[in-house]
Design a protein around this motif. Structure first.
Motif, PDB file in Angstrom:
ATOM      1  N   ASP A  30      -7.108  -2.356  -9.862  1.00 52.57           N
ATOM      2  CA  ASP A  30      -5.879  -2.303  -9.066  1.00 52.57           C
ATOM      3  C   ASP A  30      -4.826  -1.411  -9.712  1.00 52.57           C
ATOM      4  OD1 ASP A  30      -7.025  -3.991  -7.245  1.00 52.57           O
ATOM      5  OD2 ASP A  30      -5.990  -5.792  -7.940  1.00 52.57           O
ATOM      6  N   TYR A  35       0.048   5.042  -5.025  1.00 53.51           N
ATOM      7  CA  TYR A  35       0.445   5.264  -3.625  1.00 53.51           C
ATOM      8  C   TYR A  35      -0.427   6.333  -2.959  1.00 53.51           C
ATOM      9  CZ  TYR A  35       3.430   6.426   0.383  1.00 53.51           C
ATOM     10  OH  TYR A  35       3.904   6.670   1.651  1.00 53.51           O
ATOM     11  N   THR A  38      -3.855   4.917  -2.275  1.00 55.42           N
ATOM     12  CA  THR A  38      -3.725   3.965  -1.173  1.00 55.42           C
ATOM     13  C   THR A  38      -3.677   4.698   0.158  1.00 55.42           C
ATOM     14  OG1 THR A  38      -2.539   2.393  -2.585  1.00 55.42           O
ATOM     15  CG2 THR A  38      -2.312   2.106  -0.213  1.00 55.42           C
ATOM     16  N   LYS A  53      -6.929  -3.747   8.583  1.00 58.43           N
ATOM     17  CA  LYS A  53      -6.844  -3.492   7.143  1.00 58.43           C
ATOM     18  C   LYS A  53      -5.881  -2.347   6.860  1.00 58.43           C
ATOM     19  CE  LYS A  53     -11.303  -5.280   5.565  1.00 58.43           C
ATOM     20  NZ  LYS A  53     -12.614  -4.937   4.949  1.00 58.43           N
ATOM     21  N   ARG A  56      -2.313  -3.706   7.145  1.00 59.77           N
ATOM     22  CA  ARG A  56      -1.947  -4.543   5.996  1.00 59.77           C
ATOM     23  C   ARG A  56      -1.656  -3.693   4.761  1.00 59.77           C
ATOM     24  NH1 ARG A  56      -6.046  -8.062   8.011  1.00 59.77           N
ATOM     25  NH2 ARG A  56      -7.570  -7.286   6.485  1.00 59.77           N
ATOM     26  N   LEU A  57      -2.483  -2.687   4.533  1.00 55.89           N
ATOM     27  CA  LEU A  57      -2.263  -1.808   3.387  1.00 55.89           C
ATOM     28  C   LEU A  57      -0.964  -1.015   3.542  1.00 55.89           C
ATOM     29  CD1 LEU A  57      -5.750  -0.306   2.448  1.00 55.89           C
ATOM     30  CD2 LEU A  57      -4.202  -1.553   0.939  1.00 55.89           C
ATOM     31  N   SER A  60       1.961  -3.069   2.799  1.00 57.44           N
ATOM     32  CA  SER A  60       2.054  -3.422   1.374  1.00 57.44           C
ATOM     33  C   SER A  60       2.771  -2.349   0.560  1.00 57.44           C
ATOM     34  CB  SER A  60       0.655  -3.658   0.792  1.00 57.44           C
ATOM     35  OG  SER A  60      -0.047  -2.443   0.584  1.00 57.44           O
ATOM     36  N   VAL A  61       2.859  -1.119   1.110  1.00 55.93           N
ATOM     37  CA  VAL A  61       3.546  -0.028   0.409  1.00 55.93           C
ATOM     38  C   VAL A  61       4.686   0.534   1.251  1.00 55.93           C
ATOM     39  CG1 VAL A  61       1.574   0.628  -1.022  1.00 55.93           C
ATOM     40  CG2 VAL A  61       1.814   1.656   1.238  1.00 55.93           C
ATOM     41  N   GLN A  62       5.242  -0.301   2.128  1.00 52.65           N
ATOM     42  CA  GLN A  62       6.254   0.205   3.054  1.00 52.65           C
ATOM     43  C   GLN A  62       7.535   0.663   2.348  1.00 52.65           C
ATOM     44  OE1 GLN A  62       7.381  -2.717   5.933  1.00 52.65           O
ATOM     45  NE2 GLN A  62       8.000  -4.251   4.435  1.00 52.65           N
ATOM     46  N   SER A 165      11.650  -5.494   2.325  1.00 48.60           N
ATOM     47  CA  SER A 165      12.004  -5.101   0.956  1.00 48.60           C
ATOM     48  C   SER A 165      13.514  -5.034   0.719  1.00 48.60           C
ATOM     49  CB  SER A 165      11.385  -3.732   0.628  1.00 48.60           C
ATOM     50  OG  SER A 165      11.865  -2.737   1.513  1.00 48.60           O
ATOM     51  N   SER A 212       8.192  -7.217  12.323  1.00 41.64           N
ATOM     52  CA  SER A 212       8.228  -6.351  11.146  1.00 41.64           C
ATOM     53  C   SER A 212       9.364  -5.335  11.172  1.00 41.64           C
ATOM     54  CB  SER A 212       6.899  -5.599  11.012  1.00 41.64           C
ATOM     55  OG  SER A 212       6.685  -4.770  12.138  1.00 41.64           O
TER      56      SER A 212
END
Length: 251
Positions: A30, A35, A38, A53, A56-57, A60-62, A165, A212
């Motif tokens: 991991d 970034y 990813t 998927k 979701r990914l 996770s990096v928004q 965030s 979201s």
């Protein structure tokens, strides 16, 4: 090593070996998946139609992707092919605003509008206001509004925020009441701000949040700019925003 690795990933992409890209990246520790890697993984999932998927990914990096047109494009792509035309349209609009040279993003804006209109007709409901990237009101300076993003439409303007965030600690203070910091919670907070700080804008400003994303919109560009600058300033004042949030009601 990283340079050769990226070269290999791009070669597999050109060959259509998307599963090979996925297998290569997910096998890494991991701590080695940054970034950029990813992004390659997200692209591969989109290309094998595993949009859940990919989404979701992406989320996770928004925080890293909020000013990256490619991040917004990939999220729009996943939403579009998941049948979520409205959310796709929002993301493609942002991608095109961030990179006006991206003709593909603009093409997907048009495709999303057609898909949305088709969906609404099937549901036998009035057609929504269909957005485009045509500007009719001078956009304010983007920097003071970040992480909020200003979006121009054909006959309206929007202020959006990809939640998750920004100011999470404020919402966490009322987590036991059910607040999560989602788009609806932001809408509740913004409603209190309008009522108490800028009541003169209550008629001009409307809210249309999603889980979201927080979204405020108006046909009056000057009114939305006043709200945007005032609300962002309030958010940066922890004492004020906590006080306003104490009267927000769970939607």
């Amino acid at each position: 090593m990283k340079k050769e690795q990226l070269k290999e990933l791009n070669r597999w992409f050109e060959q259509g070996d998307h599963q090979k890209i996925i297998d290569e990246i997910v096998a890494l520790p991991d701590t080695d998946i940054d970034y950029e890697l990813t992004g390659h993984l997200i692209r591969a999932y989109n290309n094998i139609d595993d949009y859940d998927k990919a989404i979701r990914l992406l989320l996770s990096v928004q925080d890293q992707g909020k000013e990256d047109s490619l991040w917004h494009f990939r999220l729009g792509y996943a939403y579009y092919y998941s049948g979520r035309a409205w959310e796709a349209l929002q993301q493609f609009e942002i991608a095109y605003q961030l990179n006006p040279a991206d003709k593909q993003a603009n093409n997907f804006v048009q495709m999303s509008k057609k898909s949305l209109a088709s969906q609404m007709k099937k549901e036998d409901t009035p057609d929504p206001v269909i957005t485009s990237s045509q500007k009719y009101f001078p956009s304010p300076d983007a920097e003071p509004l970040l992480p909020f993003v200003w979006v121009d439409h054909a006959d309206s303007v929007s202020l959006i925020l990809n939640v998750g965030s920004y100011k999470n600690k404020i919402f966490a203070e009322r987590a036991d009441e059910g607040f999560e910091g989602n788009g609806y919670d932001w809408g509740s907070l913004a409603a209190v701000f309008i009522e108490e700080i800028m009541p003169e804008l209550a008629v001009q400003i409307q809210f249309d949040p999603e889980a979201s994303m927080f979204c405020a919109y108006s046909t009056d560009g000057e009114a939305l700019e006043r709200f945007a600058l005032g609300f962002k300033a309030a958010c940066e004042d922890d004492t004020l925003i906590r006080d306003l949030f104490s009267r927000a009601e769970l939607d």
